[in-house]
Design a protein around this motif. Structure first.
Motif, short mmCIF file in Angstrom:
data_model
loop_
_atom_site.label_atom_id
_atom_site.label_comp_id
_atom_site.label_asym_id
_atom_site.label_seq_id
_atom_site.Cartn_x
_atom_site.Cartn_y
_atom_site.Cartn_z
N ASP A 214 24.60 26.41 51.45
CA ASP A 214 24.45 27.30 50.51
C ASP A 214 25.44 28.50 50.51
N HIS A 215 26.11 28.59 51.40
CA HIS A 215 26.64 29.96 51.79
C HIS A 215 28.26 30.08 51.68
N ALA A 216 29.08 29.02 51.53
CA ALA A 216 30.54 28.92 51.51
C ALA A 216 31.06 27.81 50.42
N ALA A 217 32.24 28.05 49.69
CA ALA A 217 32.96 27.25 48.62
C ALA A 217 34.12 27.47 49.30
N HIS A 218 34.74 26.19 49.13
CA HIS A 218 36.29 26.10 49.51
C HIS A 218 37.01 25.34 48.56
N PHE A 219 38.41 25.71 48.13
CA PHE A 219 39.06 25.43 47.34
C PHE A 219 40.50 25.20 47.56
N GLY A 220 41.33 24.19 46.82
CA GLY A 220 42.94 24.11 47.13
C GLY A 220 43.57 24.58 45.69
N PHE A 221 44.16 25.57 45.85
CA PHE A 221 44.92 26.09 44.48
C PHE A 221 46.25 26.05 44.43
N PRO A 222 46.87 25.81 43.26
CA PRO A 222 48.22 26.07 43.24
C PRO A 222 48.56 27.62 43.72
N LYS A 223 49.64 28.05 44.27
CA LYS A 223 49.68 29.33 44.87
C LYS A 223 49.66 30.20 43.63
N ASP A 224 49.99 29.92 42.42
CA ASP A 224 49.86 31.13 41.61
C ASP A 224 48.48 31.39 41.06
N GLN B 246 41.92 39.33 42.18
CA GLN B 246 40.79 39.73 41.27
C GLN B 246 39.58 39.93 42.29
N GLY B 247 39.65 39.48 43.55
CA GLY B 247 38.96 39.53 44.60
C GLY B 247 37.72 38.47 44.69
N ARG B 248 38.13 37.37 43.88
CA ARG B 248 37.19 36.20 43.50
C ARG B 248 37.36 35.47 44.83
N ILE B 249 38.41 35.28 45.53
CA ILE B 249 38.39 34.48 46.78
C ILE B 249 39.17 35.15 48.05
N THR B 250 38.97 34.70 49.02
CA THR B 250 39.58 35.01 50.21
C THR B 250 40.60 33.78 50.75
N PHE B 251 41.19 34.29 51.84
CA PHE B 251 41.94 33.35 52.61
C PHE B 251 40.66 32.15 53.29
N HIS B 252 41.14 30.85 53.35
CA HIS B 252 40.45 29.93 53.83
C HIS B 252 40.28 30.15 55.60
N PRO B 253 39.17 30.10 56.04
CA PRO B 253 39.34 30.47 57.55
C PRO B 253 40.07 29.57 58.41
N VAL B 254 40.19 28.23 57.81
CA VAL B 254 41.02 27.40 58.89
C VAL B 254 42.34 27.64 58.63
N PHE B 255 42.82 28.24 57.52
CA PHE B 255 44.21 28.47 57.12
C PHE B 255 44.35 30.08 56.76
N PRO B 256 44.22 30.67 57.76
CA PRO B 256 44.38 32.45 57.34
C PRO B 256 45.87 32.64 56.94
N ASP B 257 45.81 33.68 56.02
CA ASP B 257 47.10 33.96 55.60
C ASP B 257 48.02 32.96 54.80
N ARG B 258 47.48 31.80 54.39
CA ARG B 258 48.18 30.65 53.87
C ARG B 258 47.71 30.70 52.32
N ARG B 259 48.57 30.77 51.44
CA ARG B 259 48.22 31.01 50.14
C ARG B 259 47.95 29.32 49.60
N GLY B 260 47.07 29.40 48.96
CA GLY B 260 46.72 28.00 48.29
C GLY B 260 45.14 27.43 48.85
N PRO B 261 44.81 27.38 49.89
CA PRO B 261 43.33 27.06 50.26
C PRO B 261 42.70 28.25 50.16
#
Length: 113
Positions: free
Chosen positions: A51-61, A69-84
């Motif tokens: 109930d505490h986290a959602a993860h997504f894979g996005f196109p970079k744009d 917009q502050g709606r997401i952050t970097f994925h914890p497994v892929f810090p500083d990688r645009r997309g996850p």
């Protein structure tokens, strides 16, 4: 249709699952790493960790837009990688935004079919 009082007793994951699986062609189930994944056909549109986290894979744009917009952050497994991307779920507003993001992911997935 459930009342607001009934929905308040459901956890975030159950509320998100109830909405997202009502869309045509969406399935949900456990993934190989214990996540609860939402798919359209074979394409995953996102997944939850409890109930505490959602993860997504996005196109970079798309990632860049949501991140700005502050709606997401970097994925914890892929810090500083645009997309996850990752989104904490702490309240009703977060649940609503996770559903909105999943809806955008869904629309992109079905437009490619």
């Amino acid at each position: 249709m459930q009342t607001k009082t009934t929905q308040q007793h459901l956890g975030a994951s159950a509320r998100i699952t109830q909405e997202v699986t009502s869309w045509p062609g969406v399935t949900a189930g456990h993934g190989s790493r214990g996540e609860w994944a939402f798919k359209v056909g074979r394409r995953e549109i996102g997944h939850l960790h409890g109930d505490h986290a959602a993860h997504f894979g996005f196109p970079k744009d798309v990632f860049d837009t949501y991140f700005a917009q502050g709606r997401i952050t970097f994925h914890p497994v892929f810090p500083d990688r645009r997309g996850p991307g990752a989104r904490r779920i702490e309240d009703d507003a977060d649940v609503a935004d996770v559903i909105a993001i999943l809806r955008d992911q869904y629309e992109r997935a079905v437009s490619r079919s």
